[in-house]
Motif scaffolding. Structure first.
Motif: not given
Length: 432
Positions: A258-273
């Protein structure tokens, strides 16, 4: 084992000394991550000119991506080794290695050598974040791990903003190579200070069975060692392989995934933006100056949001705060697709930064709070490693939308969906 704290006067003095060195030294180490976030982006336009290396679009993408791959490897390996060799040694080694390799980037004769050096530097830098967070949490007062994590992560965004501002002055006058010399300079002060003043974590010493040393560190820094029960299967987690296996035991597997999936989503947003927001806003019809200002406001919002998120997490728990932050981030990302007056759009960017970037840090706060010292850095490293995959995917997906000419408004809709998935991922964790 339980060790009583020293007298109030002595505890105040020793806590002050701990706060004087541990948190600032780790904060500067995290600031280097912020430097790395934007430094390549600032020099890529120069490297694409015929006077330099004439990098193609794919070549520029490769140079950006290879550093992120190195950071993923570093987070997975050094984060794990930290639970074996100690927080102090791992953090000092990671900072020294990153700084030396960053300096060598300034002397790279071509793009191939530059890419190799960026990958190797990324390995060192990738180990800084999980180690620094583990260290700061273990020297923070009980019940304040959320605030400790989010405060230290302000260094990430301060580093990003400062590096972007520095590039405006340095590159036109001194050239792109000077940026990497400047990026290596902090180590001349930081590493000697770490060697002299950074203590080993009492939690790590206790997990290694070095009780007398742990008690001495606790006494000097006004800490209390508690009798925390060791979960089944973790008693022998003393080697790298053993600590990694612990994350995938029946008791921790659900949270690890769960943490791996959530962290994936979090940094996708940070670097994408961070990589594409100016381009998306220009596609929406805003001029370049406004587009860059939106990025600045986004990161200022991130700093404010981190300070607020830590306090909220300490009150309601990192899990609850994380779900709220991801969901709120998704809402404001969707609202960015609406054409608003300039003042309203600035406000929306600020609020987006407050929630989106803090959400990922709350994942780290949750991991730190719900793993014992003997596997804490390993868990943080694996969380950061999964996130680095998202950091690679985010710019690629957004770049594809930009190429297709649909980044506005669809880029924000995609980001909003990612935010919702992050909230769902956080909701599936267990606090036991």
């Amino acid at each position: 084992m339980s060790t009583a704290p020293p007298s109030p006067a002595a505890a105040t003095g020793t806590r002050a000394r701990a706060a004087e060195w541990v948190a600032p030294l780790c904060w500067v180490a995290v600031l280097l991550d912020g430097f790395d976030l934007v430094v390549v982006g600032t020099v890529i336009p120069t490297l694409r000119t015929p006077e330099e290396w004439g990098l193609s679009g794919s070549g520029a993408t490769a140079v950006i991506t290879v550093g992120l791959l190195g950071m993923m490897v570093g987070a997975l390996t050094i984060g794990t080794l930290t639970d074996v060799v100690g927080r102090r040694r791992a953090l000092i080694g990671a900072v020294a290695a990153f700084s030396l390799l960053t300096l060598l980037c300034a002397f790279a004769p071509n793009a191939a050598v530059f890419g190799v050096l960026r990958f190797l530097a990324g390995i060192g830098l990738g180990g800084c974040l999980p180690t620094a967070i583990a260290m700061v949490n273990e020297f923070s007062r009980s019940g304040r791990s959320g605030r400790a994590t989010t405060t230290i992560m302000t260094g990430y965004h301060v580093g990003a903003v400062a590096t972007a501002a520095l590039a405006i002055v340095v590159i036109p006058t001194l050239g792109w190579r000077a940026m990497f010399v400047i990026g290596a300079l902090p180590a001349l002060v930081l590493v000697p200070l770490m060697v002299r003043h950074l203590p080993e974590s009492a939690g790590y010493l206790l997990a290694q069975g070095r009780c007398a040393e742990a008690e001495e560190v606790a006494r000097r820094h006004g800490l209390t060692l508690d009798d925390a029960p060791v979960p089944a299967g973790e008693e022998g987690a003393t080697g790298a392989a053993a600590t990694v296996r612990t994350l995938f035991t029946a008791g921790r597997l659900r949270n690890t995934v769960a943490v791996g999936v959530t962290s994936f989503m979090g940094l996708l947003l940070v670097y994408g933006l961070n990589n594409w927001l100016p381009t998306i806003m220009r596609e929406a019809g805003y001029d370049l100056g406004s587009s860059l200002a939106f990025l600045l406001v986004l990161n200022v919002g991130a700093i404010v949001g981190l300070l607020v998120a830590g306090t909220v997490a300490d009150r309601v728990g990192a899990r609850t705060a994380g779900m709220a932050w991801f969901a709120s981030g998704a809402l404001f990302l969707a609202l960015l697709s609406v054409r608003l007056p300039t003042a309203g759009l600035y406000a929306m960017c600020f609020l987006t930064g407050c929630f989106v970037f803090s959400a990922q840090v709350l994942v780290y706060a949750f991991v730190s709070a719900h793993h014992p010292p003997q596997v804490r850095a390993t868990a943080l490293g694996w969380s950061a490693g999964a996130g680095r995959i998202g950091a690679i995917v985010g710019p690629v997906v957004t770049g594809a939308l930009v190429t297709a000419g649909v980044a506005f408004p669809w880029g924000f809709y995609v980001f909003a969906v990612v935010g919702v998935l992050g909230a769902i991922g956080m909701s599936t964790t267990r606090t036991r």
